[in-house]
Structures are given as C-alpha cells and as structure tokens.
Design a protein around this motif. Structure first.
Motif, PDB file in Angstrom:
ATOM      1  N   ILE A 147       1.050  10.673  -1.719  1.00  0.00           N
ATOM      2  CA  ILE A 147       1.519   9.833  -2.831  1.00  0.00           C
ATOM      3  C   ILE A 147       0.607   8.648  -3.085  1.00  0.00           C
ATOM      4  O   ILE A 147       0.885   7.829  -3.961  1.00  0.00           O
ATOM      5  N   GLU A 148      -0.504   8.556  -2.320  1.00  0.00           N
ATOM      6  CA  GLU A 148      -1.301   7.319  -2.405  1.00  0.00           C
ATOM      7  C   GLU A 148      -1.971   7.144  -3.767  1.00  0.00           C
ATOM      8  O   GLU A 148      -2.477   6.078  -4.069  1.00  0.00           O
ATOM      9  N   ARG A 149      -1.965   8.186  -4.617  1.00  0.00           N
ATOM     10  CA  ARG A 149      -2.547   8.018  -5.951  1.00  0.00           C
ATOM     11  C   ARG A 149      -1.487   7.931  -7.047  1.00  0.00           C
ATOM     12  O   ARG A 149      -1.806   7.814  -8.224  1.00  0.00           O
ATOM     13  N   LEU A 150      -0.225   7.989  -6.675  1.00  0.00           N
ATOM     14  CA  LEU A 150       0.833   7.946  -7.698  1.00  0.00           C
ATOM     15  C   LEU A 150       1.151   6.507  -8.079  1.00  0.00           C
ATOM     16  O   LEU A 150       1.136   5.628  -7.229  1.00  0.00           O
ATOM     17  N   PRO A 151       1.462   6.251  -9.354  1.00  0.00           N
ATOM     18  CA  PRO A 151       1.908   4.909  -9.735  1.00  0.00           C
ATOM     19  C   PRO A 151       3.272   4.606  -9.108  1.00  0.00           C
ATOM     20  O   PRO A 151       4.046   5.521  -8.817  1.00  0.00           O
ATOM     21  N   PRO A 152       3.552   3.302  -8.884  1.00  0.00           N
ATOM     22  CA  PRO A 152       4.789   2.913  -8.196  1.00  0.00           C
ATOM     23  C   PRO A 152       6.055   3.527  -8.796  1.00  0.00           C
ATOM     24  O   PRO A 152       6.958   3.928  -8.053  1.00  0.00           O
ATOM     25  N   TYR A 153       6.125   3.657 -10.130  1.00  0.00           N
ATOM     26  CA  TYR A 153       7.365   4.177 -10.711  1.00  0.00           C
ATOM     27  C   TYR A 153       7.578   5.648 -10.350  1.00  0.00           C
ATOM     28  O   TYR A 153       8.714   6.091 -10.164  1.00  0.00           O
ATOM     29  N   LEU A 198       0.835  -1.206   0.000  1.00  0.00           N
ATOM     30  CA  LEU A 198       0.000   0.000   0.000  1.00  0.00           C
ATOM     31  C   LEU A 198       0.870   1.256   0.000  1.00  0.00           C
ATOM     32  O   LEU A 198       0.574   2.222  -0.705  1.00  0.00           O
ATOM     33  N   LEU A 199       1.960   1.244   0.770  1.00  0.00           N
ATOM     34  CA  LEU A 199       2.846   2.415   0.833  1.00  0.00           C
ATOM     35  C   LEU A 199       3.454   2.706  -0.533  1.00  0.00           C
ATOM     36  O   LEU A 199       3.582   3.860  -0.942  1.00  0.00           O
ATOM     37  N   SER A 200       3.852   1.633  -1.243  1.00  0.00           N
ATOM     38  CA  SER A 200       4.498   1.811  -2.549  1.00  0.00           C
ATOM     39  C   SER A 200       3.484   1.779  -3.687  1.00  0.00           C
ATOM     40  O   SER A 200       3.850   1.877  -4.849  1.00  0.00           O
ATOM     41  N   ASN A 201       2.192   1.634  -3.324  1.00  0.00           N
ATOM     42  CA  ASN A 201       1.074   1.610  -4.286  1.00  0.00           C
ATOM     43  C   ASN A 201       1.171   0.473  -5.303  1.00  0.00           C
ATOM     44  O   ASN A 201       0.633   0.583  -6.396  1.00  0.00           O
ATOM     45  N   PHE A 202       1.861  -0.619  -4.922  1.00  0.00           N
ATOM     46  CA  PHE A 202       1.771  -1.831  -5.739  1.00  0.00           C
ATOM     47  C   PHE A 202       0.354  -2.374  -5.650  1.00  0.00           C
ATOM     48  O   PHE A 202      -0.123  -3.038  -6.553  1.00  0.00           O
TER      49      PHE A 202
END
Ligand code: ATP
Length: 254
Positions: free
Chosen positions: A70-76, A51-55
C-alpha cells in the motif's frame, strides 16, 4: 495456527532535509492485537505513522496491509481498504456538531453524497439513516451520546480525542492507528479511553497505538515495538520491553 499480520512494514526510510527521521524501521501488527509503538521524544514514531498511512511518502520501504503493498496508495484509498488513524492533536471539525462529524466520516468513506449540512428533513436517504444508527451506537460506546448535538468545538480536549476515535470507527476499519490517545487527557478519562479501546478490540478491531503513558501501554498492549533514533530498538511483550536494559538506557539518555 500462526496469527496473521494485518500490517507489516519493513525497511522504512525517511529524511527531512539532512535529518534522517526514520532509518530502516520495521513493524508488524498481528490481526486482533493491540500493538504499541513507543520510544523517546523524536524517535520517529509519528513519522512512522505518517509513512504507514502515506500522509508522508517513504524514501524507501514496503508496507503490506492485508498482504497487499500500500506504500504507493493515496491516504484515502488506504482508509477505504480499512486502515484509519487519529492525530496527536485531535482534528475535529469544530463548527459542526458531533453527529455531523460522524456522518461526514461515513460519507468520505463511501463517497456517497447523502450528507449535507443543508439536507431537507423529508429527503433523508436510507444510507444516512444507517450511518446515523451506527453513529449513535459508536457514540454510546465511547460515552459521547449525550453530546451528539453539541458543536465539536465545545468538547474538552479529551472528548475531542474520543470523537476522533469514534469517527475513525465509522468506516468499519480493520486497523486503527491511534497517535497518543492519552496525551493531555485527565486520569479518569484516560482510564475510560483504555476501556473503550479494549471494548472495540473485543469486537474484532486491531489497534496500533503510539503512547508515552507507560501505564496505558502496559495495560492495553499485547506487543510493543520500541523505536529510538528512527530505528528498531526492541520488540516484545510489555513486560519484556519494560525490563530491557537497552530500552531503559534509551529513555534515561533522552
Ligand atoms: P514525539 O514522541 O516527541 O512525538 P516522535 O517519536 O513521534 O516524537 P517524530 O515526530 O516522528 O518523532 O520525529 C522524528 C524526527 O524527525 C525528529 O528529529 C523531528 O524533528 C524530525 N521531523 C519530523 N517531521 C519533520 C518534518 N516535517 N520536517 C523536518 N523534520 C521533521
């Protein structure tokens, strides 16, 4: 002055079908710290990392990195902002050399196309030389320099874990999430991995570490967050957490 949190997550929620894997979990990581995330099997630690890294996208919750949501940003994009991670089972590219694994990480970070398995020796870009220099420095710091030209697939399980950590460092992150760096690693190498993490922490890097090995948590961490059944159970110094009756009960009960 109070120490700045580099990462602060609140109210994280995630269910898979009917299973509430993470239920209103929070965590804070102070700039410059080595912070531990522990808990019995199935407590939700890996899901929190995802969840933290949005995987995996949270059903609810807020994640602030360097004060920005950052919860809506893609992992990259999260990686580009300076948060990288490793996995419980190391994900290295077995058919590439150790060095090429390192260069590929640098290329993914910058988006530059200097790296290619078919590059012509006469046309090596300046950026590739810089990335190579950094790769050599990092591989030396984790005892893998002699393996630079070996296939990553020829490394032992523990060495693969080291390569994954080394690769995470290529992108000059601020925060590295380590998922069980000591799992399945022999005791000698566990001791070395702890020394390498401490070395990079002294260079200014912040770490968040999931680990079942309590000796590792005790010797590495400044602060420890304890999860049980998807939610926060305790938080404190390693000594405080280790002597907390709630924590002991959660571990004995599992
Ligand atoms: P361990 O220490 O054993 O690695 P953990 O604390 O990392 O455990 P998680 O792997 O996050 O725990 O799992 C938390 C709960 O969520 C468990 O009940 C698990 O079965 C469930 N879970 C995790 N991922 C999924 C998924 N993709 N689909 C369904 N259930 C899942």
């Amino acid at each position: 002055p109070p120490l700045m949190p580099v990462l602060s997550a609140t109210g994280l929620m995630k269910s898979f079908g009917g299973i509430l894997a993470v239920n209103d979990a929070s965590i804070e990581v102070t700039q410059g710290s080595i912070t531990g995330l522990i808990g019995p099997n199935g407590a939700g630690k890996t899901t929190v990392f995802n969840l933290l890294s949005n995987f995996i996208q949270p059903d609810r919750g807020r994640v602030l990195f360097d004060g920005e949501p950052i919860e809506r940003l893609p992992p990259y994009q999260i990686a580009q902002r300076g948060m990288t991670r490793t996995f419980q089972v190391a994900r290295v590219l077995s058919r590439l050399s150790v060095m090429d694994n390192m260069l590929l990480a640098a290329q993914q970070q910058t988006g530059e196309k200097f790296w290619s398995p078919w590059f012509l020796p006469g046309r090596i870009a300046k950026e590739e030389n810089a990335a190579r220099d950094r790769a050599v420095e990092i591989l030396e710091s984790v005892g893998l320099a002699a393996k630079a030209n070996d296939y990553a697939g020829a490394l032992s399980g523990g060495q693969r874990k080291l390569l994954e950590i080394a690769r995470a460092l290529m992108t000059r992150p601020k925060l590295v999430l380590l998922d069980e760096p000591a799992a399945g690693v022999n005791p000698t190498l566990i001791h070395q991995i702890c020394e390498y993490i401490t070395y990079w922490n002294r260079q200014g890097l912040t770490f968040l570490v999931i680990e079942h090995n309590m000796d590792v948590i005790m010797s590495l961490c400044d602060r420890v967050w304890v999860l049980a059944e998807g939610t926060n159970l305790a938080e404190g110094t390693p000594a405080q957490v280790q002597s907390d009756p709630k924590v002991l009960e959660a571990y004995l009960g599992s």
